[in-house]
Design a protein around this motif. Structure first.
Motif, PDB file in Angstrom:
ATOM      1  N   GLY A  12      28.508  31.504   2.864  1.00  0.00           N
ATOM      2  CA  GLY A  12      29.730  30.748   3.147  1.00  0.00           C
ATOM      3  C   GLY A  12      29.399  29.318   3.558  1.00  0.00           C
ATOM      4  N   PHE A  13      30.392  28.618   4.026  1.00  0.00           N
ATOM      5  CA  PHE A  13      30.238  27.203   4.382  1.00  0.00           C
ATOM      6  C   PHE A  13      29.180  26.987   5.482  1.00  0.00           C
ATOM      7  N   ILE A  14      29.431  27.536   6.663  1.00  0.00           N
ATOM      8  CA  ILE A  14      28.530  27.245   7.785  1.00  0.00           C
ATOM      9  C   ILE A  14      27.207  27.997   7.622  1.00  0.00           C
ATOM     10  N   ASP A  35      25.596  39.251   2.616  1.00  0.00           N
ATOM     11  CA  ASP A  35      26.893  38.619   2.349  1.00  0.00           C
ATOM     12  C   ASP A  35      27.610  39.406   1.257  1.00  0.00           C
ATOM     13  N   LYS A  36      28.894  39.606   1.473  1.00  0.00           N
ATOM     14  CA  LYS A  36      29.697  40.382   0.515  1.00  0.00           C
ATOM     15  C   LYS A  36      30.070  39.563  -0.721  1.00  0.00           C
ATOM     16  N   THR A  38      32.648  37.321  -0.912  1.00  0.00           N
ATOM     17  CA  THR A  38      34.101  37.290  -1.086  1.00  0.00           C
ATOM     18  C   THR A  38      34.418  35.979  -1.812  1.00  0.00           C
ATOM     19  N   ASP A  61      28.533  44.520   2.416  1.00  0.00           N
ATOM     20  CA  ASP A  61      29.633  44.351   3.360  1.00  0.00           C
ATOM     21  C   ASP A  61      29.159  44.720   4.767  1.00  0.00           C
ATOM     22  N   ILE A  62      29.465  43.888   5.745  1.00  0.00           N
ATOM     23  CA  ILE A  62      29.040  44.207   7.122  1.00  0.00           C
ATOM     24  C   ILE A  62      29.783  45.412   7.693  1.00  0.00           C
ATOM     25  N   PHE A  83      27.569  35.267  11.108  1.00  0.00           N
ATOM     26  CA  PHE A  83      28.517  34.272  10.596  1.00  0.00           C
ATOM     27  C   PHE A  83      29.629  34.944   9.776  1.00  0.00           C
ATOM     28  N   SER A  87      37.818  33.667   7.398  1.00  0.00           N
ATOM     29  CA  SER A  87      37.823  32.502   8.287  1.00  0.00           C
ATOM     30  C   SER A  87      39.055  31.600   8.196  1.00  0.00           C
ATOM     31  N   THR A 102      36.946  43.008   8.610  1.00  0.00           N
ATOM     32  CA  THR A 102      35.656  42.297   8.600  1.00  0.00           C
ATOM     33  C   THR A 102      35.293  41.778   9.989  1.00  0.00           C
ATOM     34  N   TYR A 152      43.904  35.523  12.534  1.00  0.00           N
ATOM     35  CA  TYR A 152      42.484  35.137  12.465  1.00  0.00           C
ATOM     36  C   TYR A 152      41.876  35.044  13.857  1.00  0.00           C
ATOM     37  N   LYS A 156      38.919  37.269  15.846  1.00  0.00           N
ATOM     38  CA  LYS A 156      37.678  36.692  16.387  1.00  0.00           C
ATOM     39  C   LYS A 156      37.567  37.001  17.894  1.00  0.00           C
ATOM     40  N   ASN A 182      34.654  22.540  12.041  1.00  0.00           N
ATOM     41  CA  ASN A 182      33.492  21.984  11.336  1.00  0.00           C
ATOM     42  C   ASN A 182      33.919  21.248  10.068  1.00  0.00           C
TER      43      ASN A 182
END
Ligand code: NAD
Ligand code: TYD
Length: 338
Positions: A12-14, A35-36, A38, A61-62, A83, A87, A102, A152, A156, A182
């Motif tokens: 992903g991004f981060i 990492d899945k 997605t 998948d986690i 991570f 998101s 997730t 979301y 978290k 970010n």
């Protein structure tokens, strides 16, 4: 001895910025990226490091207990950096189930495996959004009560509480970082900054929610990643560290700045219906990580935002592939147009 590190959500991004940054300088880490893939995961982000001998990618998948336990058995991880997450706030408003699965269940699966196999440190990558929304003044500190408002941020916060409970109950060495918004390369174009850059480049309307006066506190992604690395290695188990660069901006200011950098007209701005339950202001006090771990932001907003815009200009094929596919369907649902 090399450290065995499980990084989840590294496509992903981060996560991909983290891996590109960390694997450039650390031969003492052996990293497995789970990492899945997605819609938000993209192996193109990792081209620079995919051939490295100390890097392994696993598509999975986690929330998959069996797979996670298999990986722990096989690699005997010292560190876990989580991570992986759904998101995006707007997507969580359209449908919350996958966020719960997730973000909460997935984190729980990782914590259970970490407890079973024993690890040195578990770093939960969290967000300042768990604190809810601020008025005109004040900052989020680590003492601010959790008061998440979106599906979301609630998911978290759920993950944070689960992680904290594993420290309290089982003495699992958990550290939580809570970072502000970010920006930087490889951010999926559903988020404010890349969405506005790409729409401006395509001479499309820039959809600003509500009155455009909501405030976010911006940090360059590499500064966040340095904080994650430091908190993992030096953070005190059971502690939370806020991460932010003290760069509050109103959304409309960011949008106008992007137009200015690109030399595009402000007439592209379109005020649209507000996000339901839209948090008004985020602003973070990061003095704890600064004084206790010696972290401080190193990127100046004025320079880093220009570099970010330039990255999107140079990497048109990266985002064109994204917006020509699946993402287009989401865009139509969210904004009601192409
Ligand atoms: P992202 O959406 O760009 O990337 C998420 C990654 O997780 C993707 O590669 C995706 O494929 C993977 N993933 C999703 N579900 C998965 C699953 N079930 N199993 C395995 N992998 C899965 O997100 P991001 O912006 O890079 O955020 C990364 C983390 O940082 C998240 O935990 C997020 O909550 C947190 N965070 C983000 C910001 C921000 O501004 N973007 C700020 C603070 C904290
Ligand atoms: P976003 O990037 O989704 O991050 P978050 O909601 O997690 O802070 O949005 C940042 C801000 O920009 C938020 O106040 C919502 C606003 N926004 C818009 O005005 N228009 C948009 O199209 C998007 C995606 C966001």
């Amino acid at each position: 001895m090399a450290k065995k590190v499980l990084v989840t959500g590294g496509a992903g991004f981060i996560g991909s910025n983290f891996l590109n940054y960390v694997l450039r300088q650390r031969d003492d880490w052996e990293v497995v990226n789970l990492d899945k893939l997605t819609y938000a995961g993209n192996l193109e982000n990792l081209k620079e490091i995919e051939e490295k001998p100390n890097y392994t990618f696993v598509k999975g998948d986690i929330t998959n207990n069996e797979l996670v336990n298999y990986l722990f058995e096989k690699y005997r991880f010292d560190y876990v950096i989580n991570f992986a997450a759904e998101s995006h706030v707007d997507r969580s408003i359209l449908g919350s189930e996958v966020f719960f699965r997730t973000n909460v269940v997935g984190t729980n699966v990782l914590l259970e495996a970490s407890r079973r196999f024993g690890i040195e440190k578990f770093l939960q990558v969290s967000t300042d959004e768990v604190y809810g929304s601020l008025g005109e003044t004040g900052l989020f500190t680590e003492q601010t009560p959790l008061s998440p408002n979106s599906p979301y941020s609630s998911s978290k916060a759920g993950a944070d509480l689960m992680a904290k409970s594993f420290h309290h109950t089982y003495d699992l060495p958990v550290v939580i970082t809570r970072c502000s918004n970010n920006y930087g390369p490889y951010q999926f174009p559903e988020k404010l900054i890349p969405l506005m850059i790409i729409n401006a480049l395509n001479d499309k309307e820039l959809p600003v929610y509500g009155d455009g006066l909501n405030v976010r506190d911006w940090i360059y992604v590499i500064d966040h990643n340095r904080a994650v690395e430091l908190a993992l290695e030096n953070g005190k188990p059971g502690e939370v560290y806020n991460v932010g660069a003290s760069r509050e901006m109103k959304n409309i200011e960011i949008v106008k700045l992007i137009l200015k950098i690109l030399g595009k007209p402000e007439s592209l701005i379109k005020y649209v219906k507000d996000r339901p339950g839209h948090d008004r202001r985020y602003a973070i006090d990061s003095s704890k990580i600064q004084s206790e771990l010696g972290w401080k932001p190193s990127f100046e907003f004025e320079e880093a935002i220009v570099q970010t815009v330039e990255w999107y200009l140079k990497n048109k094929s990266w985002w064109e592939r994204i917006i020509s596919g699946e993402y287009q369907k989401y865009y139509e649902t969210q904004y009601g147009q192409r």
